[in-house]
Design an enzyme around this catalytic site. Sequence first.
Site, PDB file in Angstrom:
ATOM      1  N   ASP A 111       0.819  -1.168   0.064  1.00 47.07           N
ATOM      2  CA  ASP A 111      -0.013   0.165   0.048  1.00 47.07           C
ATOM      3  C   ASP A 111       0.726   1.228   0.121  1.00 47.07           C
ATOM      4  O   ASP A 111       2.129   1.253   0.712  1.00 47.07           O
ATOM      5  CB  ASP A 111      -0.816  -0.184   1.209  1.00 47.07           C
ATOM      6  CG  ASP A 111      -2.091   0.837   1.047  1.00 47.07           C
ATOM      7  OD1 ASP A 111      -3.247   0.432   0.974  1.00 47.07           O
ATOM      8  OD2 ASP A 111      -1.773   2.115   0.831  1.00 47.07           O
ATOM      9  N   ASP A 161      -6.877  -4.656  -4.087  1.00 43.53           N
ATOM     10  CA  ASP A 161      -7.767  -3.909  -3.192  1.00 43.53           C
ATOM     11  C   ASP A 161      -7.568  -2.330  -3.103  1.00 43.53           C
ATOM     12  O   ASP A 161      -6.876  -1.968  -2.067  1.00 43.53           O
ATOM     13  CB  ASP A 161      -7.303  -4.553  -1.954  1.00 43.53           C
ATOM     14  CG  ASP A 161      -8.487  -4.159  -0.887  1.00 43.53           C
ATOM     15  OD1 ASP A 161      -9.289  -3.460  -0.995  1.00 43.53           O
ATOM     16  OD2 ASP A 161      -8.194  -4.703   0.271  1.00 43.53           O
ATOM     17  N   THR A 163      -8.439   2.080  -3.943  1.00 43.74           N
ATOM     18  CA  THR A 163      -9.618   2.900  -4.126  1.00 43.74           C
ATOM     19  C   THR A 163     -10.415   3.171  -5.476  1.00 43.74           C
ATOM     20  O   THR A 163      -9.780   2.445  -6.257  1.00 43.74           O
ATOM     21  CB  THR A 163      -8.941   4.221  -3.576  1.00 43.74           C
ATOM     22  OG1 THR A 163      -7.947   4.648  -4.421  1.00 43.74           O
ATOM     23  CG2 THR A 163      -8.626   4.278  -2.352  1.00 43.74           C
TER      24      THR A 163
END
Lengths: 287, 287
Positions: A111, A161, A163
């Site tokens: 991330d 996964d 936005t």
Amino acid sequence: MVIDSGEWFSEVCEEGGSAFSLKLGSKVHEEQSPYQRIAIYETARFGHLMTIDGFVMLTGRDNFIYHEMMAHPALFTHPDPRRVVIIGGGDCGTLREVLRHPGVEHVTQVDIDERVTRLAEKYFPELCESNDDPRAELLFADGIQWVKDAPAGSIDVIMVDSTDPIGPAEGLFREPFYRDCLRVLTERGVVVQQSESPLYHTEAIILPLHRRVREAGFAASVALHFPQCSYPSGWWTATLSARSGDPRAFREADARDRGFETRYYNADIHRGALAQPEFLRRRLESL
Amino acid sequence: MVIDSGEWFSEVCEEGGSAFSLKLGSKVHEEQSPYQRIAIYETARFGHLMTIDGFVMLTGRDNFIYHEMMAHPALFTHPDPRRVVIIGGGDCGTLREVLRHPGVEHVTQVDIDERVTRLAEKYFPELCESNDDPRAELLFADGIQWVKDAPAGSIDVIMVDSTDPIGPAEGLFREPFYRDCLRVLTERGVVVQQSESPLYHTEAIILPLHRRVREAGFAASVALHFPQCSYPSGWWTATLSARSGDPRAFREADARDRGFETRYYNADIHRGALAQPEFLRRRLESL
């Protein structure tokens, strides 16, 4: 007007002409990270709520559906998933579900924003309970670059996964990214990607995504459907794309005898999530 | 605060701690009928919206899912449905779907409020296009009383297409009504009833409903799941109860070769709608 006051958090979905609101206790945290504005609220009935740039990321009440459906269908589709990468997923909920599979040997979560994970550890500790698993590796870096740099044939399952496909996540919905994914995957590798609402985003997001993964060289792709109350329209998809073979086939017996607890997922739900509503079936067939 | 101003219509779901809002053009009609307050709005992206006492009844955009899922699973579950009654359903959308089945010989729609139908004819004319079918009978009367008065063994499928279980519809969720339904049904008869959201109403409505139909003497009942954007949580159920036999079995080949168009329903969707999320499967098994 729908307003974000002390009493309600509201997210307006312009393209839907709709809004979803959650009754609040209070805003408990807000910060501007290097990448985005992150807020945490205490809600009246949904537990904690995390928003990024004003959009709902997750709530304590309904994230179990999303995280289970991001993790388990893809893992039971691959014949023997050992090496998994999660692009995005900073709240660690998908990671936790992946680590329930004993055959998984290594999961890299990439991330871009470490602050999402630090806030999840504080406000969604249940999602982070497996972060210390020796099989888990948490990186804070650009996922698109990570996939570009990864060795060919080194990953069994890629989970996107992210936005919505605006801002930092935009490149995750483009063909060059899917070509990199294809190169990085093993022979029977699969990609699963959150892909928005069939009611609102079929033409703008879902169909283009299927077209691009197929143009990038994936053998086939399928939409997985599930409810997600706190996302626009309450109806969500993940797109499951297979490097080879049929992404509708899965290890059904293993899914039935999975040996770990779930709250939403089971083998019947997996099969059911593959059923395409008639309007989408027709559009997908015409691709 | 979530507000109902000229720009947005908002429905607050107290038990959910959430609200759903639709961006408006304008309110085009409002009246107090003898039974309830009915309003019609023009929305920005959902076509017309009908509300009753402030609750969303239907929108032009997503009612196809609800109406197809109220009609087709029940009709393809019964081996040979000829006589159907719809309790409620005044917007005539369920009626239209039922009449697509050529084997159906007679459909009685019993809605207490004629004004709902008159307003549907004006603002949702597409739902009323089969109202003149010679097989259709529209009554404006009390559905509970109608079922009480109907001859034993005279109906193949009962569809309870009502408002929420508060106010006039409350009696439709009580055991005496189900006993009357059982008496009125033919040997292989089924009842399908709208039964709210698995996320919000499992304990308060869904489980009690299954318990009551079984106590009333039905052989079995099952929850059918489908998305319904404009209802609380966006995730809805119908409860399908069989007088005898298994309500999970259906005429799958007939559903595949149904010979009429749908937008949501097909045989795979029917099968998928029968899949129970793990949390609900466990609760239903413990009944």
